[in-house]
Design a protein around this motif. Structure first.
Motif, PDB file in Angstrom:
ATOM      1  N   PRO A  46       0.252  -1.155   0.044  1.00 53.26           N
ATOM      2  CA  PRO A  46      -0.143   0.145  -0.192  1.00 53.26           C
ATOM      3  C   PRO A  46       1.259   0.879   0.453  1.00 53.26           C
ATOM      4  N   GLN A  47       0.472   2.392  -1.150  1.00 59.31           N
ATOM      5  CA  GLN A  47       1.022   4.079  -0.766  1.00 59.31           C
ATOM      6  C   GLN A  47       0.581   4.616  -0.048  1.00 59.31           C
ATOM      7  N   PRO A  48       1.182   5.126   0.333  1.00 63.33           N
ATOM      8  CA  PRO A  48       0.771   6.554   1.132  1.00 63.33           C
ATOM      9  C   PRO A  48      -0.666   7.409   0.662  1.00 63.33           C
ATOM     10  N   GLY A  49      -1.629   7.946   1.620  1.00 59.67           N
ATOM     11  CA  GLY A  49      -3.152   7.990   0.731  1.00 59.67           C
ATOM     12  C   GLY A  49      -3.074   9.648   0.542  1.00 59.67           C
ATOM     13  N   HIS A  50      -2.278  10.242  -0.149  1.00 58.80           N
ATOM     14  CA  HIS A  50      -2.408  11.776  -1.472  1.00 58.80           C
ATOM     15  C   HIS A  50      -2.713  12.032  -1.966  1.00 58.80           C
ATOM     16  N   GLY A  52      -6.365  10.876  -1.843  1.00 57.64           N
ATOM     17  CA  GLY A  52      -7.785  10.395  -1.114  1.00 57.64           C
ATOM     18  C   GLY A  52      -8.842   9.802  -1.676  1.00 57.64           C
ATOM     19  N   ASP A  55      -7.281   4.008  -3.968  1.00 57.48           N
ATOM     20  CA  ASP A  55      -6.301   3.051  -3.246  1.00 57.48           C
ATOM     21  C   ASP A  55      -4.960   3.126  -4.042  1.00 57.48           C
ATOM     22  N   TRP A  57      -1.430   1.085  -4.770  1.00 60.35           N
ATOM     23  CA  TRP A  57      -0.424  -0.033  -4.212  1.00 60.35           C
ATOM     24  C   TRP A  57       0.414   0.104  -5.028  1.00 60.35           C
ATOM     25  N   ILE A  74      -4.444   0.945  -8.905  1.00 64.21           N
ATOM     26  CA  ILE A  74      -5.134   2.276  -8.309  1.00 64.21           C
ATOM     27  C   ILE A  74      -7.171   1.991  -8.319  1.00 64.21           C
ATOM     28  N   ALA A  77     -11.836   4.560  -3.971  1.00 66.59           N
ATOM     29  CA  ALA A  77     -11.042   4.020  -2.352  1.00 66.59           C
ATOM     30  C   ALA A  77     -12.507   2.884  -2.166  1.00 66.59           C
ATOM     31  N   HIS A  99      -0.844   9.324 -10.052  1.00 72.59           N
ATOM     32  CA  HIS A  99      -2.013  10.169 -10.324  1.00 72.59           C
ATOM     33  C   HIS A  99      -1.969  10.631 -11.952  1.00 72.59           C
TER      34      HIS A  99
END
Length: 325
Positions: A46-50, A52, A55, A57, A74, A77, A99
């Motif tokens: 899991p990757q940081p929730g920048h 929002g 989700d 990974w 990706i 959420a 992103h």
């Protein structure tokens, strides 16, 4: 760039016969058997929730020869049992950043964005983090297109297509993915990869194939003035006695042959001023696609094709067939 290829009415009827080796299917069956000796070994971090609303990974799995292949997963959420678009990247590019791949998650789909081994280190492309540890005994022209070109077993795209097919297996193994709604997608090199995977993994639900590379190799070498095909021309110009061996290898990776074995519904796109993946080479594969198919024609565009316009068409096309992800 003016129109330079056949008129559109001729393109729609253009259906050349591929120079297909008799053991084409046996070659790919054997390739799959060799690859399957290695477990997928899927690892999700899991990757940081920048971001929002999604989700993310970091994904690593075993591709050809067990080599580590990197991808992003990706998803909306908290998603559960959603469709997944497996995305393959254009030439020189890598998976980049999460992103950069939000279209499908925003539409309700997960996406698995797959690095292409050995690529993603060009200043003009998105970054990648997957190497290709395999070389070849003979030199190759700058780029990847002639790497291992004298032997189908050693050719670069044998590894790439195998990695890509195993990425579909990865998607099908994930708890959040509905394995009956796995779609393969890509532009240029990514489109050529998606086309091949549709034949190698007949269970995929649909294919989105934009201006595909790796089709009708001989004509592409003869008329493409930009992009990767000139790498082949440069190689053949230096190695004048190897033409027969080069095209014999390429015959195992011919997009027309894969298209004739693909059964999933497909949406293609083609740009009539594309000097990188000339329209006749795209139609040569599209016209042989064995499943249901549509094609969007962008008359006034080069290799970028329809861009946002075509992205909107893809969203509509998938929604018509599957609803939201």
């Amino acid at each position: 760039m003016p129109l330079f290829d056949f008129p559109l009415d001729e393109l729609r009827a253009y259906r050349p016969e591929p120079d297909e080796p008799q053991d084409f299917d046996a070659f790919w069956d054997r390739t799959s058997e060799v690859a399957d000796r290695h477990p997928l070994d899927v690892r999700l971090t899991p990757q940081p929730g920048h971001l929002g609303l999604v989700d993310v990974w970091d994904v690593r799995f075993a591709g050809w020869n067990g080599d580590p292949i990197n991808a992003w997963l990706i998803a909306p959420a908290g998603a559960s049992r959603v469709g997944c678009v497996v995305t393959y990247i254009g030439y020189h590019g890598g998976r980049g950043f999460p992103h950069q791949h939000l279209r499908w998650p925003v539409a309700g789909w997960a996406t698995l964005v797959v690095d292409t081994r050995g690529q993603g280190a060009s200043a003009s492309a998105s970054s990648g983090v997957t190497g290709d540890p395999h070389g070849s005994e003979f030199g190759h022209a700058p780029g990847m297109l002639t790497k291992g070109i004298l032997d189908p077993d050693e050719y670069y795209y044998r590894r790439v297509f195998t990695d890509a097919a195993r990425a579909v297996d990865v998607a099908a193994s994930l708890d959040i993915v509905d394995e009956s709604r796995i779609v393969v997608s890509g532009h240029s090199q990514g489109g050529g990869i998606a086309q091949a995977v549709s034949a190698l993994r007949p269970g995929v639900a649909a294919a989105l194939v934009n201006e595909p590379f790796l089709c009708h190799f001989r004509r592409s070498c003869e008329i493409a003035s930009t992009g990767p095909y000139p790498e082949l021309v440069a190689f053949l110009g230096a190695q004048r006695d190897l033409e027969q061996r080069v095209f014999a290898t390429l015959s195992y990776f011919e997009g027309m042959s894969f298209a004739s074995r693909a059964q999933a519904p497909a949406l293609y796109s083609v740009a009539l001023m594309d000097t990188t993946c000339p329209p006749s080479t795209v139609f040569a594969a599209y016209n042989r696609w064995a499943g249901p198919k549509d094609i969007e024609v962008w008359p006034w565009n080069g290799h970028s094709g329809g861009e946002g316009y075509h992205a909107q068409r893809q969203l509509e096309w998938l929604s018509e067939r599957f609803g939201t992800g």
